[in-house]
Design an enzyme around this catalytic site. Structure first.
Site, PDB file in Angstrom:
ATOM      1  N   LYS A  93       0.846  -1.301  -0.094  1.00 50.84           N
ATOM      2  CA  LYS A  93       0.076  -0.092   0.014  1.00 50.84           C
ATOM      3  C   LYS A  93       0.753   1.230   0.044  1.00 50.84           C
ATOM      4  O   LYS A  93       0.332   2.205  -0.640  1.00 50.84           O
ATOM      5  CB  LYS A  93      -0.814  -0.112   1.256  1.00 50.84           C
ATOM      6  CG  LYS A  93      -2.280   0.581   1.249  1.00 50.84           C
ATOM      7  CD  LYS A  93      -3.224   0.276   1.961  1.00 50.84           C
ATOM      8  CE  LYS A  93      -2.498   0.544   3.419  1.00 50.84           C
ATOM      9  NZ  LYS A  93      -3.809   0.186   4.436  1.00 50.84           N
ATOM     10  N   LYS A 142      16.775 -11.136 -33.525  1.00 50.66           N
ATOM     11  CA  LYS A 142      15.775 -10.239 -34.172  1.00 50.66           C
ATOM     12  C   LYS A 142      14.999 -10.569 -35.464  1.00 50.66           C
ATOM     13  O   LYS A 142      15.452 -11.592 -35.937  1.00 50.66           O
ATOM     14  CB  LYS A 142      16.620  -8.699 -34.427  1.00 50.66           C
ATOM     15  CG  LYS A 142      17.526  -8.120 -33.416  1.00 50.66           C
ATOM     16  CD  LYS A 142      16.329  -7.387 -32.476  1.00 50.66           C
ATOM     17  CE  LYS A 142      16.990  -7.283 -31.109  1.00 50.66           C
ATOM     18  NZ  LYS A 142      15.998  -6.539 -29.996  1.00 50.66           N
ATOM     19  N   ASP A 169      16.803 -15.805 -27.237  1.00 52.22           N
ATOM     20  CA  ASP A 169      15.637 -15.178 -28.028  1.00 52.22           C
ATOM     21  C   ASP A 169      15.265 -13.760 -28.048  1.00 52.22           C
ATOM     22  O   ASP A 169      15.656 -13.201 -26.856  1.00 52.22           O
ATOM     23  CB  ASP A 169      14.413 -16.124 -27.371  1.00 52.22           C
ATOM     24  CG  ASP A 169      14.117 -17.477 -28.309  1.00 52.22           C
ATOM     25  OD1 ASP A 169      14.677 -17.635 -29.231  1.00 52.22           O
ATOM     26  OD2 ASP A 169      13.639 -18.085 -27.826  1.00 52.22           O
ATOM     27  N   GLU A 171      12.640 -11.194 -26.541  1.00 48.18           N
ATOM     28  CA  GLU A 171      11.682 -11.241 -25.467  1.00 48.18           C
ATOM     29  C   GLU A 171      10.442 -11.335 -26.105  1.00 48.18           C
ATOM     30  O   GLU A 171       9.639 -11.821 -25.315  1.00 48.18           O
ATOM     31  CB  GLU A 171      11.899 -10.413 -24.357  1.00 48.18           C
ATOM     32  CG  GLU A 171      11.503  -8.994 -24.680  1.00 48.18           C
ATOM     33  CD  GLU A 171      12.511  -7.904 -25.473  1.00 48.18           C
ATOM     34  OE1 GLU A 171      13.599  -8.519 -25.872  1.00 48.18           O
ATOM     35  OE2 GLU A 171      12.246  -7.125 -25.813  1.00 48.18           O
ATOM     36  N   GLY A 332      20.909  -0.950 -27.620  1.00 51.99           N
ATOM     37  CA  GLY A 332      21.468  -0.203 -28.390  1.00 51.99           C
ATOM     38  C   GLY A 332      23.139  -0.387 -28.275  1.00 51.99           C
ATOM     39  O   GLY A 332      23.717   0.364 -28.660  1.00 51.99           O
ATOM     40  N   GLY A 354      21.896  -6.811 -30.257  1.00 55.79           N
ATOM     41  CA  GLY A 354      20.825  -7.318 -31.177  1.00 55.79           C
ATOM     42  C   GLY A 354      21.304  -6.589 -32.522  1.00 55.79           C
ATOM     43  O   GLY A 354      21.918  -6.969 -33.451  1.00 55.79           O
TER      44      GLY A 354
HETATM   45  C1  1AE Z   1      17.394  -4.243 -22.137  1.00 54.76           C
HETATM   46  C2  1AE Z   1      17.168  -5.202 -22.969  1.00 54.76           C
HETATM   47  C3  1AE Z   1      17.644  -5.180 -24.487  1.00 54.76           C
HETATM   48  C4  1AE Z   1      17.114  -6.211 -25.278  1.00 54.76           C
HETATM   49  O1  1AE Z   1      16.390  -7.276 -24.817  1.00 54.76           O
HETATM   50  C5  1AE Z   1      17.153  -6.209 -26.767  1.00 54.76           C
HETATM   51  O2  1AE Z   1      16.467  -6.725 -27.456  1.00 54.76           O
HETATM   52  C6  1AE Z   1      18.024  -5.099 -27.365  1.00 54.76           C
HETATM   53  O3  1AE Z   1      18.229  -5.098 -28.673  1.00 54.76           O
HETATM   54  P1  1AE Z   1      19.239  -4.205 -29.422  1.00 54.76           P
HETATM   55  O4  1AE Z   1      20.639  -4.697 -29.015  1.00 54.76           O
HETATM   56  O5  1AE Z   1      19.019  -2.834 -28.831  1.00 54.76           O
HETATM   57  O6  1AE Z   1      19.048  -4.152 -30.838  1.00 54.76           O
END
Ligand code: 1AE
Length: 405
Positions: A93, A142, A169, A171, A332, A354
């Site tokens: 709460k 990706k 993977d 998410e 990033g 990614g």
């Molecule tokens: C904070 C989690 C970052 C993540 O899961 C993700 O997919 C990042 O992708 P990029 O590296 O920004 O392309």
């Protein structure tokens, strides 16, 4: 004094008597009322009463700038040995009652004894991979939604050829008819074996564990029986207790990587929510995350550096009696950021990317190679520009993304 868990809060108010406020929290979240109780009942209830341990007031003339850091001890006798019970006691709460942020929890020994923590942790992950002398590298799948198994196999193979240690993977890849979890694991682990013949490297594939809570353990076992050697889990959408259940399940014999999805709803405000080092550090570790992902100070989703290093500290702090979780600063990340990661995080980190891998002008495998070259350069104190002269992969990566200073 018996066993207590101590919560630290930051409460903002330009006028409040913070000592009174702390007392009212300590009583309100435990026995409800105190001064009105008859003496005989006080003796009986005292063991349930919260105790104000500290109130540090920071005065300010700036409107909105006055706050107090308050520490309150909560008797373990009031809650069962699970994170939901503790969180609801100390910040249920209260989280909705004005400008107040939960900064930290010091667990009692007795409470912590119910949590085995990560099964593998930092050392265990390094042992599984056979890599002890450099930061690890993870690639994120990706463009996977709507793609079929052949496409996934191809993508996985290219990532693995780049020399990454882990592939996770995305998410947002859930159970779906095109790439159901056990089929996904089969084709990706097959691609991992083929890539390994060329790279000589071991590889962990963290497959996304999704679906209704009641089916998670059986999904995890299905994946493990199909050959999965790691899991990815969106902890905050399910709750820490679900991670704790999975990580302490003796049949779930692979590391679990905790994804921070939803964390932005909880930590970034100065005035509300749960501080990142607790949310993505200490609680993830106690609940059993072998790896914890969180935004970095340098990429596309930015967390202030001091807070970021405090998340790292919470994941590695040797004073906590469970294995260390691996810090994974993410989002990033590109090769031009690697020297900053090395400077701030050192050896015990997973560099995770990614877009910074798949977006490489020479392709996905070259994307991974550029990262490995950047890691080697940073570790040897070689400027990336110099290393790039002998490595076209790194050269093209920094031509595209630059070098972050
Ligand atoms: C904070 C989690 C970052 C993540 O899961 C993700 O997919 C990042 O992708 P990029 O590296 O920004 O392309």
């Amino acid at each position: 004094m018996g066993n207590y868990c101590v919560a630290t809060y930051r409460s903002f108010d330009d006028k409040a008597d913070f000592h009174k406020k702390a007392q009212s929290i300590a009583v309100g979240l435990t026995v409800g009322s105190w001064t009105e109780l008859p003496e005989a009942q006080k003796a009986e209830m005292e063991k349930h009463l919260g105790i104000v341990k500290q109130v540090n007031v920071h005065e300010s003339d700036v409107p909105g700038g006055r706050y107090a850091d308050i520490r309150i001890a909560y008797p373990d006798i009031n809650f069962s040995r699970d994170i939901p019970a503790l969180l609801v006691t100390i910040f249920g709460k209260l989280s909705m009652d004005g400008k107040i942020k939960l900064l930290d929890i010091d667990f009692s020994e007795d409470f912590l004894a119910a949590f085995p923590g990560p099964k593998f942790g930092l050392q265990g992950i390094r042992d599984l991979l056979g890599v002890h002398d450099r930061p690890l590298l993870m690639s994120i799948f990706k463009s996977v939604v709507g793609h079929d198994l052949d496409n996934l196999r191809e993508q996985f193979y290219k990532q693995a050829l780049g020399g990454v240690d882990l592939i996770k993977d995305d998410e947002i890849l859930f159970e779906n008819p095109l790439t159901p979890i056990e089929k996904r694991v089969e084709v990706c682990m097959d691609a991992a074996r083929k890539a390994s013949e060329q790279t000589g490297q071991k590889l962990l594939y963290a497959v996304n564990l999704t679906g209704p809570t009641s089916q998670l353990a059986s999904q995890a076992l299905k994946a493990i029986n199909a050959g999965a050697n790691a899991l990815l889990f969106n902890v905050l959408s399910y709750g820490y207790d679900v991670l704790h259940e999975l990580s302490s399940n003796p049949d779930i014999t692979v590391p679990i990587a905790a994804h921070p999805a939803l964390a932005g709803a909880l930590y970034p405000s100065q005035h509300y929510g749960i501080a990142a080092p607790l949310l993505l550090g200490k609680l993830m570790r106690v609940a059993g995350a072998d790896l914890s992902l969180f935004p970095s100070p340098y990429g596309s989703v930015v967390m202030p550096k001091e807070e970021n290093l405090a998340v790292r500290e919470a994941l590695l702090d040797p004073s906590l009696p469970v294995k260390a979780s691996v810090p994974v600063p993410s989002a990033g990340i590109h090769p031009g950021i690697v020297p900053l990661i090395w400077k701030d995080f050192g050896l015990d980190v997973v560099v995770n990317a990614g877009g910074g891998i798949h977006g490489h002008p020479m392709g996905t495998a070259a994307g991974g190679q550029a990262f490995r070259q950047a890691i080697e350069a940073a570790m040897n104190n070689v400027p990336l520009e110099d290393k790039a002269k002998q490595h076209p992969e790194l050269e093209q990566a920094i031509a595209l993304w630059g070098i972050k200073k």
